[in-house]
Design a protein around this motif. Structure first.
Motif, PDB file in Angstrom:
ATOM      1  N   GLY A   1       0.821  -1.211   0.000  1.00 52.88           N
ATOM      2  CA  GLY A   1       0.000   0.000   0.000  1.00 52.88           C
ATOM      3  C   GLY A   1       0.850   1.254   0.000  1.00 52.88           C
ATOM      4  O   GLY A   1       0.557   2.217  -0.716  1.00 52.88           O
TER       5      GLY A   1
ATOM      6  N   PRO B   1      -4.658   9.162  -9.070  1.00 50.48           N
ATOM      7  CA  PRO B   1      -5.628   9.188  -7.956  1.00 50.48           C
ATOM      8  C   PRO B   1      -6.115   7.796  -7.550  1.00 50.48           C
ATOM      9  O   PRO B   1      -6.326   7.527  -6.366  1.00 50.48           O
ATOM     10  CB  PRO B   1      -6.786  10.022  -8.488  1.00 50.48           C
ATOM     11  CG  PRO B   1      -6.225  10.797  -9.617  1.00 50.48           C
ATOM     12  CD  PRO B   1      -5.115   9.978 -10.178  1.00 50.48           C
ATOM     13  N   VAL B   2      -6.255   6.899  -8.507  1.00 48.59           N
ATOM     14  CA  VAL B   2      -6.727   5.547  -8.213  1.00 48.59           C
ATOM     15  C   VAL B   2      -5.691   4.782  -7.394  1.00 48.59           C
ATOM     16  O   VAL B   2      -6.031   4.140  -6.394  1.00 48.59           O
ATOM     17  CB  VAL B   2      -7.061   4.792  -9.519  1.00 48.59           C
ATOM     18  CG1 VAL B   2      -7.447   3.361  -9.237  1.00 48.59           C
ATOM     19  CG2 VAL B   2      -8.157   5.504 -10.282  1.00 48.59           C
ATOM     20  N   THR B   3      -4.428   4.846  -7.798  1.00 51.26           N
ATOM     21  CA  THR B   3      -3.391   4.129  -7.058  1.00 51.26           C
ATOM     22  C   THR B   3      -3.210   4.708  -5.659  1.00 51.26           C
ATOM     23  O   THR B   3      -2.946   3.962  -4.712  1.00 51.26           O
ATOM     24  CB  THR B   3      -2.051   4.147  -7.802  1.00 51.26           C
ATOM     25  OG1 THR B   3      -1.630   5.499  -8.005  1.00 51.26           O
ATOM     26  CG2 THR B   3      -2.144   3.428  -9.132  1.00 51.26           C
ATOM     27  N   THR B   4      -3.372   6.014  -5.520  1.00 48.21           N
ATOM     28  CA  THR B   4      -3.255   6.636  -4.199  1.00 48.21           C
ATOM     29  C   THR B   4      -4.383   6.187  -3.282  1.00 48.21           C
ATOM     30  O   THR B   4      -4.147   5.831  -2.123  1.00 48.21           O
ATOM     31  CB  THR B   4      -3.252   8.173  -4.331  1.00 48.21           C
ATOM     32  OG1 THR B   4      -2.192   8.561  -5.204  1.00 48.21           O
ATOM     33  CG2 THR B   4      -3.071   8.838  -2.982  1.00 48.21           C
ATOM     34  N   ILE B   5      -5.606   6.165  -3.791  1.00 49.69           N
ATOM     35  CA  ILE B   5      -6.751   5.745  -2.977  1.00 49.69           C
ATOM     36  C   ILE B   5      -6.631   4.278  -2.592  1.00 49.69           C
ATOM     37  O   ILE B   5      -6.859   3.904  -1.433  1.00 49.69           O
ATOM     38  CB  ILE B   5      -8.071   6.026  -3.722  1.00 49.69           C
ATOM     39  CG1 ILE B   5      -8.300   7.523  -3.802  1.00 49.69           C
ATOM     40  CG2 ILE B   5      -9.242   5.337  -3.034  1.00 49.69           C
ATOM     41  CD1 ILE B   5      -9.451   7.931  -4.679  1.00 49.69           C
ATOM     42  N   ILE B   6      -6.249   3.418  -3.527  1.00 45.99           N
ATOM     43  CA  ILE B   6      -6.084   1.997  -3.235  1.00 45.99           C
ATOM     44  C   ILE B   6      -4.969   1.796  -2.205  1.00 45.99           C
ATOM     45  O   ILE B   6      -5.099   0.982  -1.284  1.00 45.99           O
ATOM     46  CB  ILE B   6      -5.817   1.194  -4.521  1.00 45.99           C
ATOM     47  CG1 ILE B   6      -7.056   1.184  -5.394  1.00 45.99           C
ATOM     48  CG2 ILE B   6      -5.393  -0.232  -4.199  1.00 45.99           C
ATOM     49  CD1 ILE B   6      -6.847   0.581  -6.766  1.00 45.99           C
TER      50      ILE B   6
ATOM     51  N   ILE C   1      -3.902   3.973   0.122  1.00 41.29           N
ATOM     52  CA  ILE C   1      -4.351   4.448   1.428  1.00 41.29           C
ATOM     53  C   ILE C   1      -5.306   3.448   2.061  1.00 41.29           C
ATOM     54  O   ILE C   1      -5.197   3.134   3.257  1.00 41.29           O
ATOM     55  CB  ILE C   1      -5.004   5.843   1.297  1.00 41.29           C
ATOM     56  CG1 ILE C   1      -3.931   6.881   0.960  1.00 41.29           C
ATOM     57  CG2 ILE C   1      -5.755   6.226   2.559  1.00 41.29           C
ATOM     58  CD1 ILE C   1      -4.486   8.241   0.590  1.00 41.29           C
ATOM     59  N   LEU C   2      -6.241   2.921   1.271  1.00 40.68           N
ATOM     60  CA  LEU C   2      -7.176   1.928   1.805  1.00 40.68           C
ATOM     61  C   LEU C   2      -6.457   0.662   2.262  1.00 40.68           C
ATOM     62  O   LEU C   2      -6.789   0.099   3.318  1.00 40.68           O
ATOM     63  CB  LEU C   2      -8.233   1.582   0.757  1.00 40.68           C
ATOM     64  CG  LEU C   2      -9.309   2.634   0.521  1.00 40.68           C
ATOM     65  CD1 LEU C   2     -10.210   2.214  -0.628  1.00 40.68           C
ATOM     66  CD2 LEU C   2     -10.110   2.870   1.779  1.00 40.68           C
TER      67      LEU C   2
ATOM     68  N   ILE D   1       1.189   4.281  -2.893  1.00 40.61           N
ATOM     69  CA  ILE D   1       1.073   5.715  -2.619  1.00 40.61           C
ATOM     70  C   ILE D   1       2.279   6.467  -3.187  1.00 40.61           C
ATOM     71  O   ILE D   1       2.145   7.554  -3.743  1.00 40.61           O
ATOM     72  CB  ILE D   1       0.948   5.960  -1.099  1.00 40.61           C
ATOM     73  CG1 ILE D   1      -0.360   5.375  -0.580  1.00 40.61           C
ATOM     74  CG2 ILE D   1       1.024   7.437  -0.774  1.00 40.61           C
ATOM     75  CD1 ILE D   1      -0.456   5.348   0.938  1.00 40.61           C
TER      76      ILE D   1
END
Length: 62
Positions: free
Chosen positions: A15, A33-38, A40-41, A19
């Motif tokens: 993860g 944005p997609v890779t950052t959200i994934i 962080i989750l 980020i």
């Protein structure tokens, strides 16, 4: 130590890698944005899971 703990730590590391991955200037720049959200989750979910299992172990309900 159980192997699942290393798996959870590897997921947290993956993860963090999602980020921090440098995608600027490549054709994948649109999915930043997609890779950052994934990322962080993944860090949050696996960290909370390890904390939950640790607290349960401390109180003897493992």
């Amino acid at each position: 130590m159980d192997n699942w703990i290393f798996l959870m730590l590897a997921n947290i590391l993956a993860g963090v890698a999602l980020i921090k991955v440098p995608l600027e200037g490549t054709f994948l720049e649109g999915i930043i944005p997609v890779t950052t959200i994934i990322g962080i989750l993944a860090v949050l979910i696996f960290s909370f899971y390890l904390l939950f299992k640790g607290v349960r172990f401390l109180f003897g309900k493992y």
